[in-house]
Design a protein around this motif. Structure first.
Motif, PDB file in Angstrom:
ATOM      1  N   ASN A   4       0.861  -1.179   0.000  1.00 36.51           N
ATOM      2  CA  ASN A   4       0.000   0.000   0.000  1.00 36.51           C
ATOM      3  C   ASN A   4       0.900   1.232   0.000  1.00 36.51           C
ATOM      4  OD1 ASN A   4      -1.612   2.202   0.714  1.00 36.51           O
ATOM      5  ND2 ASN A   4      -3.003   0.921   1.902  1.00 36.51           N
ATOM      6  N   PRO A   5       0.807   2.098  -1.021  1.00 28.51           N
ATOM      7  CA  PRO A   5       1.713   3.245  -1.096  1.00 28.51           C
ATOM      8  C   PRO A   5       1.515   4.270   0.027  1.00 28.51           C
ATOM      9  CG  PRO A   5       0.157   3.271  -2.921  1.00 28.51           C
ATOM     10  CD  PRO A   5      -0.072   2.009  -2.170  1.00 28.51           C
ATOM     11  N   ARG A   6       0.315   4.338   0.589  1.00 25.94           N
ATOM     12  CA  ARG A   6       0.075   5.311   1.665  1.00 25.94           C
ATOM     13  C   ARG A   6       0.660   4.865   3.000  1.00 25.94           C
ATOM     14  NH1 ARG A   6      -5.991   7.847   1.167  1.00 25.94           N
ATOM     15  NH2 ARG A   6      -5.670   8.819  -0.854  1.00 25.94           N
ATOM     16  N   THR A   7       0.382   3.592   3.328  1.00 29.90           N
ATOM     17  CA  THR A   7       0.784   3.115   4.657  1.00 29.90           C
ATOM     18  C   THR A   7       2.060   2.290   4.639  1.00 29.90           C
ATOM     19  OG1 THR A   7      -0.529   1.098   4.483  1.00 29.90           O
ATOM     20  CG2 THR A   7      -1.619   3.050   5.391  1.00 29.90           C
ATOM     21  N   GLY A   8       2.415   1.750   3.494  1.00 27.62           N
ATOM     22  CA  GLY A   8       3.587   0.887   3.405  1.00 27.62           C
ATOM     23  C   GLY A   8       3.306  -0.543   3.831  1.00 27.62           C
ATOM     24  N   ALA A   9       2.064  -0.834   4.213  1.00 30.87           N
ATOM     25  CA  ALA A   9       1.700  -2.181   4.645  1.00 30.87           C
ATOM     26  C   ALA A   9       1.645  -3.123   3.449  1.00 30.87           C
ATOM     27  CB  ALA A   9       0.341  -2.149   5.342  1.00 30.87           C
ATOM     28  N   THR A  10       2.017  -4.371   3.667  1.00 32.04           N
ATOM     29  CA  THR A  10       1.940  -5.358   2.586  1.00 32.04           C
ATOM     30  C   THR A  10       0.504  -5.862   2.478  1.00 32.04           C
ATOM     31  OG1 THR A  10       2.545  -7.155   4.071  1.00 32.04           O
ATOM     32  CG2 THR A  10       4.331  -6.099   2.870  1.00 32.04           C
ATOM     33  N   ILE A  11       0.081  -6.108   1.251  1.00 27.92           N
ATOM     34  CA  ILE A  11      -1.262  -6.614   0.989  1.00 27.92           C
ATOM     35  C   ILE A  11      -1.166  -7.780   0.013  1.00 27.92           C
ATOM     36  CG2 ILE A  11      -2.464  -4.434   1.417  1.00 27.92           C
ATOM     37  CD1 ILE A  11      -2.519  -3.989  -1.615  1.00 27.92           C
ATOM     38  N   LYS A  12      -2.168  -8.650   0.072  1.00 25.92           N
ATOM     39  CA  LYS A  12      -2.222  -9.773  -0.856  1.00 25.92           C
ATOM     40  C   LYS A  12      -3.093  -9.376  -2.030  1.00 25.92           C
ATOM     41  CE  LYS A  12      -1.575 -13.336   2.607  1.00 25.92           C
ATOM     42  NZ  LYS A  12      -2.152 -14.529   3.254  1.00 25.92           N
ATOM     43  N   ILE A  13      -2.582  -9.605  -3.226  1.00 23.73           N
ATOM     44  CA  ILE A  13      -3.328  -9.326  -4.447  1.00 23.73           C
ATOM     45  C   ILE A  13      -3.742 -10.671  -5.029  1.00 23.73           C
ATOM     46  CG2 ILE A  13      -3.260  -8.265  -6.730  1.00 23.73           C
ATOM     47  CD1 ILE A  13      -0.994  -6.449  -5.634  1.00 23.73           C
ATOM     48  N   LYS A  14      -5.043 -10.847  -5.258  1.00 27.57           N
ATOM     49  CA  LYS A  14      -5.586 -12.120  -5.740  1.00 27.57           C
ATOM     50  C   LYS A  14      -5.133 -12.413  -7.167  1.00 27.57           C
ATOM     51  CE  LYS A  14      -9.917 -11.734  -3.179  1.00 27.57           C
ATOM     52  NZ  LYS A  14     -11.382 -11.684  -3.321  1.00 27.57           N
ATOM     53  N   ALA A  15      -5.157 -13.684  -7.510  1.00 31.19           N
ATOM     54  CA  ALA A  15      -4.921 -14.103  -8.887  1.00 31.19           C
ATOM     55  C   ALA A  15      -6.072 -13.581  -9.740  1.00 31.19           C
ATOM     56  CB  ALA A  15      -4.826 -15.611  -8.975  1.00 31.19           C
ATOM     57  N   ALA A  16      -5.805 -13.284 -10.999  1.00 28.93           N
ATOM     58  CA  ALA A  16      -6.846 -12.729 -11.864  1.00 28.93           C
ATOM     59  C   ALA A  16      -6.625 -13.153 -13.311  1.00 28.93           C
ATOM     60  CB  ALA A  16      -6.847 -11.206 -11.770  1.00 28.93           C
ATOM     61  N   LYS A  17      -7.719 -13.147 -14.059  1.00 28.16           N
ATOM     62  CA  LYS A  17      -7.653 -13.321 -15.504  1.00 28.16           C
ATOM     63  C   LYS A  17      -7.651 -11.923 -16.112  1.00 28.16           C
ATOM     64  CE  LYS A  17     -10.316 -17.577 -15.536  1.00 28.16           C
ATOM     65  NZ  LYS A  17     -11.574 -18.203 -15.977  1.00 28.16           N
ATOM     66  N   VAL A  18      -6.744 -11.682 -17.036  1.00 24.36           N
ATOM     67  CA  VAL A  18      -6.649 -10.356 -17.644  1.00 24.36           C
ATOM     68  C   VAL A  18      -6.674 -10.468 -19.168  1.00 24.36           C
ATOM     69  CG1 VAL A  18      -5.428  -9.268 -15.724  1.00 24.36           C
ATOM     70  CG2 VAL A  18      -4.123 -10.410 -17.486  1.00 24.36           C
ATOM     71  N   PRO A  19      -7.328  -9.518 -19.839  1.00 22.06           N
ATOM     72  CA  PRO A  19      -7.333  -9.542 -21.303  1.00 22.06           C
ATOM     73  C   PRO A  19      -5.981  -9.078 -21.837  1.00 22.06           C
ATOM     74  CG  PRO A  19      -8.524  -7.636 -20.501  1.00 22.06           C
ATOM     75  CD  PRO A  19      -8.141  -8.434 -19.299  1.00 22.06           C
ATOM     76  N   LYS A  20      -5.617  -9.637 -22.984  1.00 23.61           N
ATOM     77  CA  LYS A  20      -4.346  -9.291 -23.611  1.00 23.61           C
ATOM     78  C   LYS A  20      -4.588  -9.114 -25.106  1.00 23.61           C
ATOM     79  CE  LYS A  20       0.348 -11.049 -24.090  1.00 23.61           C
ATOM     80  NZ  LYS A  20       1.237 -12.180 -23.812  1.00 23.61           N
ATOM     81  N   PHE A  21      -3.897  -8.150 -25.696  1.00 22.81           N
ATOM     82  CA  PHE A  21      -4.012  -7.920 -27.139  1.00 22.81           C
ATOM     83  C   PHE A  21      -2.628  -8.024 -27.753  1.00 22.81           C
ATOM     84  CE2 PHE A  21      -3.805  -5.060 -30.827  1.00 22.81           C
ATOM     85  CZ  PHE A  21      -4.747  -5.660 -31.625  1.00 22.81           C
ATOM     86  N   ARG A  22      -2.500  -8.849 -28.782  1.00 30.33           N
ATOM     87  CA  ARG A  22      -1.254  -8.953 -29.538  1.00 30.33           C
ATOM     88  C   ARG A  22      -1.523  -8.403 -30.933  1.00 30.33           C
ATOM     89  NH1 ARG A  22      -0.949 -14.709 -28.202  1.00 30.33           N
ATOM     90  NH2 ARG A  22      -1.466 -14.885 -30.392  1.00 30.33           N
ATOM     91  N   PRO A  23      -0.863  -7.330 -31.312  1.00 29.31           N
ATOM     92  CA  PRO A  23      -1.097  -6.764 -32.647  1.00 29.31           C
ATOM     93  C   PRO A  23      -0.610  -7.710 -33.738  1.00 29.31           C
ATOM     94  CG  PRO A  23       0.702  -5.626 -31.547  1.00 29.31           C
ATOM     95  CD  PRO A  23       0.121  -6.578 -30.554  1.00 29.31           C
ATOM     96  N   GLY A  24      -1.319  -7.691 -34.863  1.00 27.99           N
ATOM     97  CA  GLY A  24      -0.949  -8.504 -36.008  1.00 27.99           C
ATOM     98  C   GLY A  24       0.028  -7.790 -36.911  1.00 27.99           C
ATOM     99  N   LYS A  25       0.536  -8.511 -37.885  1.00 24.86           N
ATOM    100  CA  LYS A  25       1.539  -7.969 -38.800  1.00 24.86           C
ATOM    101  C   LYS A  25       1.013  -6.759 -39.564  1.00 24.86           C
ATOM    102  CE  LYS A  25       4.753  -9.431 -42.458  1.00 24.86           C
ATOM    103  NZ  LYS A  25       4.881  -8.106 -42.980  1.00 24.86           N
TER     104      LYS A  25
END
Length: 90
Positions: free
Chosen positions: A62-83
């Motif tokens: 956490n940037p405000r407090t400096g405390a460590t936090i757990k960030i959950k696993a997630a599915k994220v979209p990804k884009f790969r540009p074509g030729k």
């Protein structure tokens, strides 16, 4: 360019109404979202590929407090540009 400007461009270049362009864009976005939710990928030749990747769980700080936090696993979209898209930019 925002969504409204993109709809205007689609309507002008395809010579269709803005309402039809809006429906077309919404259908395309909805189709990509539905396919990605099912775990698939969408490939548009010459433009690129939309896919889903998994991001592992990790610890952050956490940037405000400096405390460590757990960030959950997630599915994220990804884009790969074509030729075709890469060549159009260079």
């Amino acid at each position: 360019m925002n969504k409204t400007e993109l709809i205007d461009l689609i309507a002008q270049q395809a010579d269709i109404s803005k309402a039809a362009a809006t429906r077309a864009l919404e259908a395309m976005i909805g189709g990509v979202q539905t396919t990605l939710k099912k775990g698939g990928s969408v490939s548009i030749v010459g433009f690129g590929t939309f896919a889903v990747t998994k991001r592992a769980a990790r610890t952050g700080r956490n940037p405000r407090t400096g405390a460590t936090i757990k960030i959950k696993a997630a599915k994220v979209p990804k884009f790969r540009p074509g030729k075709g898209l890469k060549d159009a930019l260079n």
